[in-house]
Design a protein around this motif. Structure first.
Motif, PDB file in Angstrom:
ATOM      1  N   HIS A 159      -1.573 -40.232  21.533  1.00  0.00           N
ATOM      2  CA  HIS A 159      -2.953 -40.322  22.017  1.00  0.00           C
ATOM      3  C   HIS A 159      -3.873 -39.363  21.270  1.00  0.00           C
ATOM      4  CE1 HIS A 159      -2.691 -36.583  24.522  1.00  0.00           C
ATOM      5  NE2 HIS A 159      -1.403 -36.873  24.450  1.00  0.00           N
ATOM      6  N   ASN A 160      -5.150 -39.501  21.546  1.00  0.00           N
ATOM      7  CA  ASN A 160      -6.217 -38.648  21.003  1.00  0.00           C
ATOM      8  C   ASN A 160      -6.517 -38.877  19.529  1.00  0.00           C
ATOM      9  OD1 ASN A 160      -6.781 -37.409  23.412  1.00  0.00           O
ATOM     10  ND2 ASN A 160      -5.462 -35.658  23.025  1.00  0.00           N
TER      11      ASN A 160
ATOM     12  N   LEU B  24      -9.101 -46.742  28.481  1.00  0.00           N
ATOM     13  CA  LEU B  24      -7.927 -46.562  27.641  1.00  0.00           C
ATOM     14  C   LEU B  24      -7.544 -47.887  27.003  1.00  0.00           C
ATOM     15  CD1 LEU B  24      -5.659 -44.304  29.878  1.00  0.00           C
ATOM     16  CD2 LEU B  24      -7.259 -43.620  28.100  1.00  0.00           C
ATOM     17  N   GLU B  25      -7.406 -47.882  25.704  1.00  0.00           N
ATOM     18  CA  GLU B  25      -6.934 -49.049  24.976  1.00  0.00           C
ATOM     19  C   GLU B  25      -5.466 -48.782  24.642  1.00  0.00           C
ATOM     20  OE1 GLU B  25      -9.119 -51.424  21.703  1.00  0.00           O
ATOM     21  OE2 GLU B  25      -7.945 -49.862  20.696  1.00  0.00           O
ATOM     22  N   LEU B  26      -4.569 -49.650  25.118  1.00  0.00           N
ATOM     23  CA  LEU B  26      -3.135 -49.479  24.949  1.00  0.00           C
ATOM     24  C   LEU B  26      -2.612 -50.472  23.922  1.00  0.00           C
ATOM     25  CD1 LEU B  26      -2.184 -49.433  28.746  1.00  0.00           C
ATOM     26  CD2 LEU B  26      -2.883 -47.505  27.319  1.00  0.00           C
ATOM     27  N   LYS B  27      -1.869 -49.976  22.929  1.00  0.00           N
ATOM     28  CA  LYS B  27      -1.281 -50.829  21.905  1.00  0.00           C
ATOM     29  C   LYS B  27       0.080 -50.269  21.495  1.00  0.00           C
ATOM     30  CE  LYS B  27      -5.607 -52.290  19.702  1.00  0.00           C
ATOM     31  NZ  LYS B  27      -6.336 -52.333  18.422  1.00  0.00           N
ATOM     32  N   TYR B  28       0.905 -51.145  20.925  1.00  0.00           N
ATOM     33  CA  TYR B  28       2.152 -50.710  20.301  1.00  0.00           C
ATOM     34  C   TYR B  28       2.453 -51.626  19.122  1.00  0.00           C
ATOM     35  CZ  TYR B  28       4.424 -54.453  23.024  1.00  0.00           C
ATOM     36  OH  TYR B  28       4.775 -55.654  23.561  1.00  0.00           O
ATOM     37  N   VAL B  29       3.221 -51.097  18.165  1.00  0.00           N
ATOM     38  CA  VAL B  29       3.583 -51.854  16.978  1.00  0.00           C
ATOM     39  C   VAL B  29       5.057 -52.213  17.072  1.00  0.00           C
ATOM     40  CG1 VAL B  29       3.780 -51.807  14.469  1.00  0.00           C
ATOM     41  CG2 VAL B  29       1.838 -50.699  15.581  1.00  0.00           C
TER      42      VAL B  29
ATOM     43  N   LEU C  33      -3.404 -37.392  30.625  1.00  0.00           N
ATOM     44  CA  LEU C  33      -3.870 -37.287  29.240  1.00  0.00           C
ATOM     45  C   LEU C  33      -5.240 -36.622  29.136  1.00  0.00           C
ATOM     46  CD1 LEU C  33      -2.789 -40.825  27.992  1.00  0.00           C
ATOM     47  CD2 LEU C  33      -1.579 -38.650  27.678  1.00  0.00           C
ATOM     48  N   GLY C  34      -5.833 -36.285  30.284  1.00  0.00           N
ATOM     49  CA  GLY C  34      -7.127 -35.621  30.282  1.00  0.00           C
ATOM     50  C   GLY C  34      -8.287 -36.543  29.964  1.00  0.00           C
TER      51      GLY C  34
END
Length: 108
Positions: A12-13, A58-63, A49-50
């Protein structure tokens, strides 16, 4: 092992580069209950996550692998697909970290 709980690495961040790689990130390990839905994830992990969800979403993605573009998680089905893969892939914690990007609600 409790099959309803999963450990997940969250990156993150930071940002996605032009090649589809998530770069310059912080990393944190979290536990996730498979019975929790999309909104539950957002509501429990954003404070950890602050992230102020009144300002950001929050945009959530994974590869998954290779040249595939990142897969976006934007609903309960996306969460379930992600967790289903985790359940059957023992190396999933290190191979498929969840990449979280904060997006300013005013800019979207």
């Amino acid at each position: 092992m409790d099959t309803n709980n999963f450990s997940i690495l969250i990156q993150h961040n930071r940002r996605w580069d032009s090649s589809g790689n998530y770069v310059d990130y912080d990393i944190e390990g979290v536990m996730y209950d498979a019975n929790t839905k999309y909104e539950g994830f957002i509501n429990t992990k954003s404070p950890q996550l602050g992230v102020d969800t009144t300002i950001f979403y929050l945009e959530l993605k994974y590869v998954v692998s290779g040249p595939s573009p990142p897969i976006k998680i934007h609903n309960d089905m996306g969460v379930q697909v992600y967790l289903y893969q985790k359940r059957f892939n023992f190396d999933f914690i290190s191979r498929y970290p969840l990449c979280v990007t904060c997006v300013d609600k005013a800019m979207s």
